[in-house]
Design an enzyme around this catalytic site. Structure first.
Site, PDB file in Angstrom:
ATOM      1  CE  LYS A  39      -4.354  -1.872   1.611  1.00 34.67           C
ATOM      2  NZ  LYS A  39      -4.057  -3.296   1.865  1.00 34.67           N
TER       3      LYS A  39
HETATM    4  C1  LIG Z   1      -4.774  -4.319   1.301  1.00 41.30           C
HETATM    5  C2  LIG Z   1      -4.078  -5.615   1.146  1.00 41.30           C
HETATM    6  C3  LIG Z   1      -4.519  -6.581   0.224  1.00 41.30           C
HETATM    7  C4  LIG Z   1      -5.764  -6.397  -0.600  1.00 41.30           C
HETATM    8  O1  LIG Z   1      -5.632  -5.390  -1.548  1.00 41.30           O
HETATM    9  P1  LIG Z   1      -6.893  -4.895  -2.404  1.00 41.30           P
HETATM   10  O2  LIG Z   1      -6.375  -3.834  -3.279  1.00 41.30           O
HETATM   11  O3  LIG Z   1      -7.895  -4.421  -1.412  1.00 41.30           O
HETATM   12  O4  LIG Z   1      -7.375  -6.068  -3.141  1.00 41.30           O
HETATM   13  C5  LIG Z   1      -3.773  -7.745   0.101  1.00 41.30           C
HETATM   14  N1  LIG Z   1      -2.677  -7.965   0.846  1.00 41.30           N
HETATM   15  C6  LIG Z   1      -2.230  -7.065   1.746  1.00 41.30           C
HETATM   16  C7  LIG Z   1      -1.023  -7.392   2.554  1.00 41.30           C
HETATM   17  C8  LIG Z   1      -2.907  -5.857   1.924  1.00 41.30           C
HETATM   18  O5  LIG Z   1      -2.466  -4.964   2.821  1.00 41.30           O
END
Ligand SMILES: *Cc1c(COP(=O)(O)O)cnc(C)c1O
Length: 461
Positions: free
Chosen positions: A110
């Site tokens: 993220k």
């Molecule tokens: C947020 C997150 C996801 C999911 O991502 P999306 O874009 O909501 O599908 C998967 N793995 C981790 C470690 C995350 O922090």
């Protein structure tokens, strides 16, 4: 390039309006009015992630910023990564590569989207001479990435609600140990749903804002986050085969943001064979892709907590663009009846997803087995989210002709309890995680009460 809502009423917005507004005024999600096309030949001459980003980001920002200005900003946008080139590609064998997206300051992917969002927030606020509040709820990695991305910008104060719940100690500490006057991590005695309801109400009433102050959303529906993620798909395809052969991408997903970024890259010209939509026990997407049944049920707690969702908020973008071919009226109708009425497509329209998408749901036991398998066979330790994506392809390797890239979305050290359970030692704990382990937590403990939380924000604003 302007942006339109998937529900057809909020239209012709500039990049800056979309950035600062987040959700469209009609409840829909913003989409670029067309898919800009990448000249693949030109791109094959690039070699760093930042160069790729400089090729992609300006395609979406022209309505608000000069290209030169954006290019300059991109040199400084992504910071505090362990790796100079931000990400690494780990080769497993002839058919599998792992795209490691967890070398940023919060050890989850993220950071890519939120650092780009924060840089643009700051740029807009500075030129408008305004300030902003970032207000959000988190069940995992969004909160820490948002806090980290925004903390160096004085014009932004972050208030993040952290529910009592299925979050690892490290995920929580990454938020509660940030000792800075513009950061407020709020521990709420309530569920994630309680927190989300309070955030939603906050965006309605805005009672705690000063005059001329923006209220910014950092959840995964903000288009700028998707742009940041599109960049690493192109970069991966460039590094692996110079964009010459279509790849498969297996993506562990919850809100569908990361999958939609992959689909966007494909629409912009990236060669692609299949997208594997890998989910945990929270399987609304798998039920849709396999049975044409998109119905909301309760959330289950799993060992991959950042994917514990009941609906996939970014999925509306795929419905609008891929299935309904941008028929905003039909999209609006479907979502006005949802979730009381599940979303179901006409059979012929639904079927076309099978050429591009494959979906699989992985329970906790299989997730642990997969971590063990990769550890034993390839001496590679993956986090539980990544393992969901890995297990999904082990179950479908016959259908995937070309090479598959597994997206690794978090560092295993974020989830020590999971590895204790299977007696695996995590040897390479990143500095970013090591640093928070022994720091003091700063507790702003509040009740799950709108009044209490809004008062807190107003007093600290
Ligand atoms: C947020 C997150 C996801 C999911 O991502 P999306 O874009 O909501 O599908 C998967 N793995 C981790 C470690 C995350 O922090």
């Amino acid at each position: 390039m302007l942006f339109h809502s998937t529900r057809g009423i909020d239209k012709n917005k500039t990049f800056e309006e979309v950035l600062l507004q987040g959700l469209a005024g009609d409840g829909g999600l913003f989409m670029p009015e067309f898919w800009p096309q990448i000249n693949l030949k030109e791109m094959t001459n690039l070699d760093s992630f930042i160069d790729v980003a400089k090729h992609i980001v300006p395609l979406f920002t022209k309505s608000s910023f000069d290209d030169d200005e954006v290019m300059k900003m991109l040199d400084e946008t992504w910071h505090d990564f362990e790796d100079k080139n931000l990400l690494r590609i780990h080769n497993i064998n002839n058919s599998i590569d792992i795209l490691e997206l967890f070398h940023g300051p919060t050890a989850a992917f993220k950071d890519f989207g939120l650092q780009l969002a924060a840089a643009f927030f700051n740029k807009s606020l500075k030129r408008q001479d305004k300030t902003a509040i970032v207000f959000g709820a988190t069940s995992g990695d969004t909160g820490s990435a948002a806090i980290d991305a925004c903390k160096k910008f004085d014009a932004i104060k972050s208030f993040i609600l952290i529910p009592d719940g299925n979050m690892s100690d490290i995920q929580r500490k990454q938020m509660t140990t940030v000792d800075q006057s513009n950061v407020f991590a709020i521990l709420v005695n309530g569920t994630f749903d309680d927190c989300q309801d309070i955030v939603k109400e906050g965006f309605k009433t805005r009672s705690f804002l000063k005059k001329d102050q923006y209220l910014l959303a950092v959840n995964s529906i903000n288009w700028v986050r998707i742009i940041g993620q599109i960049c690493y798909y192109f970069y991966a395809a460039l590094s692996i085969n110079k964009l010459s052969e279509p790849l498969n991408f297996s993506i562990p997903t919850g809100n569908f943001g990361n999958v939609f970024a992959c689909y966007s890259a494909y629409k912009m010209g990236m060669p692609l064979e299949k997208i594997v939509v890998a989910v945990n026990k929270n399987d609304i997407l798998q039920r849709f892709f396999n049975n044409n049944d998109y119905s909301k049920i309760k959330v289950f707690e799993t060992i991959s907590p950042s994917m514990d969702i009941s609906v996939a908020s970014n999925f509306e973008r795929l419905i609008y663009d891929f299935f309904l071919e941008r028929d905003e009226n039909q999209c609006s109708k479907m979502y006005s009846d949802f979730p009381s009425k599940p979303i179901q497509m006409d059979e012929s329209i639904w079927k076309k997803s099978q050429d591009l998408f494959y979906s699989y749901s992985v329970n906790d036991e299989s997730t642990l087995n997969c971590i063990n398998k990769f550890s034993d066979q390839y001496n590679y330790l993956m986090d539980p989210h990544t393992a969901v994506a890995a297990e999904a392809i082990l179950n479908n390797s016959n259908d995937l002709k070309n090479k598959t890239v597994i997206l690794s979305t978090a560092h295993p050290a974020k989830f020590p309890n999971v590895f204790e359970k299977i007696n695996k030692e995590i040897s390479d704990i990143p500095n970013s995680i090591r640093n928070v382990l022994h720091k003091k937590e700063i507790a702003n403990k509040l009740n799950a009460s709108k009044k209490e939380i809004f008062n807190f924000i107003e007093q600290n604003n």
